[in-house]
Motif scaffolding. Structure first.
Motif, PDB file in Angstrom:
ATOM      1  N   GLY A 109       0.604  -1.646   0.065  1.00  0.00           N
ATOM      2  CA  GLY A 109      -0.634   0.434  -0.089  1.00  0.00           C
ATOM      3  C   GLY A 109       0.489   1.343  -0.050  1.00  0.00           C
ATOM      4  N   ASN A 140       5.422  -6.192  -1.373  1.00  0.00           N
ATOM      5  CA  ASN A 140       4.183  -6.499  -2.554  1.00  0.00           C
ATOM      6  C   ASN A 140       4.002  -5.272  -3.082  1.00  0.00           C
ATOM      7  OD1 ASN A 140       3.023  -8.635  -2.042  1.00  0.00           O
ATOM      8  ND2 ASN A 140       2.317  -8.375  -1.453  1.00  0.00           N
ATOM      9  N   THR A 143       1.053  -1.799  -5.453  1.00  0.00           N
ATOM     10  CA  THR A 143      -0.022  -1.099  -5.468  1.00  0.00           C
ATOM     11  C   THR A 143       0.032  -0.030  -6.892  1.00  0.00           C
ATOM     12  OG1 THR A 143      -0.421   0.275  -3.557  1.00  0.00           O
ATOM     13  CG2 THR A 143      -1.139  -2.027  -3.788  1.00  0.00           C
ATOM     14  N   THR A 202      -0.726  -5.264  -6.902  1.00  0.00           N
ATOM     15  CA  THR A 202      -2.217  -4.948  -6.621  1.00  0.00           C
ATOM     16  C   THR A 202      -2.966  -3.822  -8.068  1.00  0.00           C
ATOM     17  OG1 THR A 202      -2.534  -6.528  -5.037  1.00  0.00           O
ATOM     18  CG2 THR A 202      -4.028  -5.506  -5.383  1.00  0.00           C
ATOM     19  N   LEU A 213      -5.315  -0.830  -7.775  1.00  0.00           N
ATOM     20  CA  LEU A 213      -6.396  -0.017  -6.616  1.00  0.00           C
ATOM     21  C   LEU A 213      -7.187   0.386  -6.881  1.00  0.00           C
ATOM     22  CD1 LEU A 213      -4.532  -0.099  -3.931  1.00  0.00           C
ATOM     23  CD2 LEU A 213      -5.373  -2.443  -4.300  1.00  0.00           C
TER      24      LEU A 213
END
Ligand code: V47
Length: 437
Positions: free
Chosen positions: A197, A235, A237, A317, A319
Motif C-alpha cells: 500500500g 508487494n 500497488t 495490485t 487499486l
C-alpha cells in the motif's frame, strides 16, 4: 472514447487495431514492452485484444491455476496525521469513529485467526502520532506468541517512515538507515513481509495534488529497497482513477519494473538481451540494474527460499479509486472496463512481477473473476474485516468464504490453489494447515 463490440471475438474477426499486432509479436516472444506500447494498450478501441494478450502472459506464468488465501486484515488504528485527499479511512483523534486497538483486541484477533485457520495477517493503519514505537513491536510479538504459524505482513512504506520518526532514528538526508533499524526491530518481533500500500501513483504532479504530505516515490522505493536487502519480500500497488492520467500510471509501472530489475539482479537473475530501458524517467534513471524479464516461456519465477539473500516484489495490485467519503468524492472513479484494461496493462508492462492480484474487496468478486481471464492470477483472501474502502452498503465486515473464492476461480476455468503469503501451496485439514514441500 472506447467503442465496444461485445459480440465479436478477436479470434473470429481481423484485429480492430493493427498497432496491437506489433505488441502481440513482442508478447509472444516475451520481449519487454515500451511506454509507447503501454500508450497503445490504453488508447486502442480493441480492448478485448488487450485482455487476451494479458491472459496469454498470465497463463504462461501460471498455467491452469489461480491463487487465493485464508487471511485476516487488521487495521489497528485509523488515527492519522496525514490528510490525503483520496482517503476516507483516516480520522483525527477526537473525530467520531476514531479508534486505536489495544493489545487485548489484537490478541483476540490472533486467537480468531488460529481458530479460522488463517495463514496471514495483513496489518496496516494510519500514521498515529500518539502511539509509541513499542506498541508496534508488542503487537507483532503478541500475535507471534498467540498465532505462531500465521505470517505477519505488516506496515506500508509510509508507516515505516513514521515509525522511524517516532523511534527518533529518522534522518531526512538518509531515510534508509532509520528504516533499516526499524525493520530490523520489527523483523525480530515477527514481521514476515511488507504489503504494497501507499505507493499511489509515482508522479510529482499527482503527489502534490492528492497526497502532498505523504512520502513520495523516492522514499517509498527506498523503504522497499531496504526491506529487500534485509531479505523481506514486499508487494506493491497502484491507486488509480482519481487525479492521475494514463501516462502517469505507465510511468508508475515503469518505475516499479526498474525497481524489480534491481531486486532480481541482486538475486542473481541474468539480464535480458531484448531489454529496453525507458528514457526520461527521472526516478527510474536512478535505478541502476540490467533489464530482467520473467515472462518468456520457461522463465524461472523467484521462489520464497531466495529471500534469504534478498527479497523481491511478489505481487502488484492495481487499486481502483473509491471516491465516496473522500475529499475527491465529486470524481466518478474508474469504470469496470477501465479496471479490466488497467489490470491487463499492469500484467503486460510488469513483465518481471511473478503475480498480479485482483483484490476482490475493491474490484468485487464477479469483477475479480473476470480479471483472472485478463491478467490476474490471484484474488487475495477471506479478509474478514476491512476498513480502508467500503463497497456500497457494506461496513467494515467484508468477508467471503473459501468456498466462494474457490467457486469463482473454478468457474473462471482455473484450478484454485490455496497459497500462503509467500505463494507456497497450502495443504489444509479444516483449521489445520501446513505448507507443501
Ligand atoms: O495504501 C486508500 C489505498 C491502500 C483509497 O499488498 C484507496 O497484498 C481506493 O494496499 N480508494 C490499502 N484505494 C490497500 C492495499 C492492499 C490491499 C490488498 C492487498 C495488498 C497487498 C495491499 O488502499 C492504501 C491506499 O493506497 N486507498 N484510500 C480509496 N478511497
Amino acid at each position: 472514447m472506447t467503442t465496444l463490440t461485445p459480440t465479436l471475438s478477436s479470434s473470429t474477426i481481423p484485429n480492430l487495431d493493427p498497432a496491437i499486432e506489433a505488441i502481440r509479436a513482442k508478447v509472444n516472444a516475451g520481449v519487454r514492452l515500451s511506454l509507447d506500447d503501454g500508450k497503445v494498450l490504453y488508447e486502442t478501441e480493441d480492448i478485448w485484444s488487450v485482455l487476451e494478450l494479458a491472459k496469454i502472459v498470465r497463463d504462461r506464468m501460471h498455467p491452469g491455476v489461480a491463487y487465493y488465501n485464508i487471511n485476516r486484515h487488521l487495521n489497528y488504528s485509523n488515527v492519522c496525521a496525514l490528510s490525503c485527499k483520496f482517503c476516507e479511512f483516516a480520522r483525527k483523534k477526537d473525530d467520531e469513529g476514531a479508534y486505536t486497538r489495544d493489545l487485548e483486541y489484537i490478541k483476540e484477533q490472533g486467537r480468531k485467526a488460529v481458530e479460522s485457520g488463517a495463514t496471514e495477517f495483513h496489518i496496516v493503519g494510519g500514521l498515529n502520532p500518539y502511539l509509541p514505537f513499542e506498541y508496534y513491536t508488542e503487537m507483532l510479538r503478541s500475535l507471534r506468541e498467540i498465532a505462531p504459524q500465521v505470517h505477519l505482513k505488516a506496515f506500508t512504506a509510509v508507516e515505516l517512515v513514521h515509525l522511524a520518526r517516532i523511534a527518533k532514528v529518522y534522518k531526512r538526508d538518509d531515510i534508509k538507515s532509520g528504516v533499516r533499524w526499524v525493520l530490523e526491530q520489527l523483523k525480530e518481533a515477527g514481521l514476515g513481509s511488507l504489503p504494497g500500500g501507499g505507493a499511489e501513483v509515482f508522479d510529482e504532479r499527482v503527489h502534490k495534488e492528492a497526497f502532498k504530505t505523504k512520502i513520495g516515490a523516492h522514499e517509498w522505493l527506498d523503504v522497499h529497497l531496504v526491506a529487500h536487502e534485509l531479505g523481506l519480500n514486499t508487494n506493491c500497488t497502484m491507486l488509480y482513477g482519481h487525479v492521475d492520467k494514463q501516462d502517469e500510471r505507465l510511468r508508475h509501472m515503469e518505475i516499479l519494473r526498474r525497481s524489480q530489475d534491481q531486486a532480481l539482479h541482486r538475486l542473481g537473475y541474468e539480464s535480458d538481451p531484448d531489454g529496453y530501458i525507458a528514457q526520461g524517467i527521472v526516478e527510474s534513471e536512478q535505478i541502476t540494474a540490467p533489464v530482467i524479464t520473467l515472462n518468456k516461456d520457461g522463465a524461472k519465477l523467484p521462489t520464497p527460499d531466495m529471500s534469504a539473500d534478498g527479497g523481491y516484489y511478489q505481487t502488484i495490485t492495481p487499486l481502483p479509486f473509491f471516491p465516496d467519503g473522500s475529499a475527491l468524492e465529486d470524481l466518478p472513479g474508474p469504470t469496470g472496463l477501465e479496471n479490466l484494461r488497467t489490470l491487463a496493462i499492469t500484467r503486460l508492462m510488469l513483465d518481471n512481477f511473478p503475480h498480479v492480484k485482483s483484490f476482490w474487496i475493491m474490484q468485487s468478486l464477479p469483477m475479480a473473476q473476470l480479471m483472472l481471464e485478463s491478467g490476474a492470477d490471484d484474488i487475495d483472501g477471506t479478509v474478514v474485516w476491512y476498513d480502508i474502502t467500503k463497497a456500497v452498503g457494506e461496513g467494515t465486515h467484508q468477508e467471503t468464504t473459501e468456498l466462494d473464492l474457490k467457486r469463482a476461480i473454478i468457474e473462471a476455468g482455473y484450478e484454485p490453489v490455496e497459497r500462503d503469503t509467500l505463494y507456497r501451496r497450502v495443504e489444509r485439514d479444516g483449521s489445520d494447515w501446513r505448507v507443501e514441500g
